[in-house]
Structure formats: structure tokens, C-alpha cells
Design a protein around this motif. Sequence first.
Motif, mmCIF file in Angstrom:
data_model
loop_
_atom_site.group_PDB
_atom_site.id
_atom_site.type_symbol
_atom_site.label_atom_id
_atom_site.label_comp_id
_atom_site.label_asym_id
_atom_site.label_seq_id
_atom_site.Cartn_x
_atom_site.Cartn_y
_atom_site.Cartn_z
ATOM 1 N N PRO A 292 8.459 17.298 -5.442
ATOM 2 C CA PRO A 292 9.700 17.778 -6.204
ATOM 3 C C PRO A 292 10.151 16.718 -7.282
ATOM 4 N N ASP A 293 9.828 15.274 -6.922
ATOM 5 C CA ASP A 293 10.461 14.342 -8.079
ATOM 6 C C ASP A 293 9.366 14.279 -9.389
ATOM 7 N N THR A 294 8.133 14.857 -9.037
ATOM 8 C CA THR A 294 7.478 14.857 -10.249
ATOM 9 C C THR A 294 7.741 15.763 -11.045
ATOM 10 N N LEU A 295 8.244 17.002 -10.605
ATOM 11 C CA LEU A 295 8.571 18.292 -11.359
ATOM 12 C C LEU A 295 10.016 18.122 -11.914
ATOM 13 N N ALA A 296 10.898 17.269 -11.175
ATOM 14 C CA ALA A 296 12.010 16.842 -11.827
ATOM 15 C C ALA A 296 12.058 15.869 -12.945
ATOM 16 N N ASN A 297 11.081 14.992 -12.921
ATOM 17 C CA ASN A 297 10.738 13.884 -13.913
ATOM 18 C C ASN A 297 10.361 14.744 -15.321
ATOM 19 N N ILE A 298 9.591 15.703 -15.213
ATOM 20 C CA ILE A 298 8.745 16.387 -16.247
ATOM 21 C C ILE A 298 9.966 17.109 -16.917
ATOM 22 N N ILE A 299 10.965 17.842 -16.141
ATOM 23 C CA ILE A 299 12.093 18.243 -16.516
ATOM 24 C C ILE A 299 13.004 17.427 -17.446
ATOM 25 N N GLU A 300 13.194 16.365 -16.647
ATOM 26 C CA GLU A 300 14.309 15.283 -17.315
ATOM 27 C C GLU A 300 13.865 14.619 -18.576
#
Length: 156
Positions: free
Chosen positions: A55-63
Motif C-alpha cells: 500500500p505504501d508503494t501505491l500511495a507514494n506513486i499517487i503522492e
Amino acid sequence: MRFDEEIAGFIAGPVMMIVGTSDSANQPDVGRGVGCRVLPSGETIEVLISGWQWPDTLANIIETGQAAFTFVRPSDYRSLQLKGSASLRAATDDDHALCERYIAGVTAALAEQGVPSSMIEVWLTSRDLATAILDVRTISIKTPGSSAGALIGAPE
């Protein structure tokens, strides 16, 4: 930037996929991909990622809109890293089918190297699958040796 068929075949094959991202405070995160395709333009790739597991990987891509994808062949550790601008989209039925083919292929490739399937299954899942889209800016060699770090592809 466009890349050739050899690179396209390599990254879409039974290779380990490592996803490097960071948040807006530049704190790093590492996840894994579970499938890759090169889009017809030859300049963009899609990498499948389990949102449940990373989930953090996806959140970072969004961010941040940035990512680095490293592809490593288990038999000889040949490694390539592709960096660029990243975004996400919802996974489709075709993505899920690609993920299942990838899991079967990389599981077989790792088994040939003596890795027990019980170790592999821990990090290969399609649960909450998302698709990361990477507009590739650079490609570099990451395989250990004298050419490590060399750019083999950069913007034209």
C-alpha cells in the motif's frame, strides 16, 4: 524514449520486479511487481502491484508521481532499472490474467534456481491488484560488474 524488443522481452519475462518509490519527505519504500507489459508506443510500461501487500508503494506513486522499476533475471542476476513518471489505474481482467501468467512463470524460474515455492508464494499475490503506468525516462544497467550504472536508454 523508445526501447528495443530485447529490453521489452526481458522486462515482460519471468524476472523479479522491484518497485522503488519515496514519499514527499523523500522517505524510501520498496515493493514488488507481479507482471509487466510494454505498451505499443514502446515508451511506456505497465507494472502490476498488489495494493494489499504494497500500500505504501501505491500511495507514494499517487503522492509523487515518480517510480523506479528494477527487473532482475533469477538465473544470472542480469538487472535493468527503468525510471520515470508514474501514475496508477484500476486493474482490468486482462491485468489479472497477466498477473497469473507472471506468477506461474517466475515461480518456475525461481524453482529452477532451487527456491522453494513456499518462499515464493509470500510475495506473489494479485490481491487488490493495481496497475502502475510508467512513462520511461531512463534505462540503466544494474547488474554487478564494470557496466553497472551505465545508461542504455535516455530521452532522445
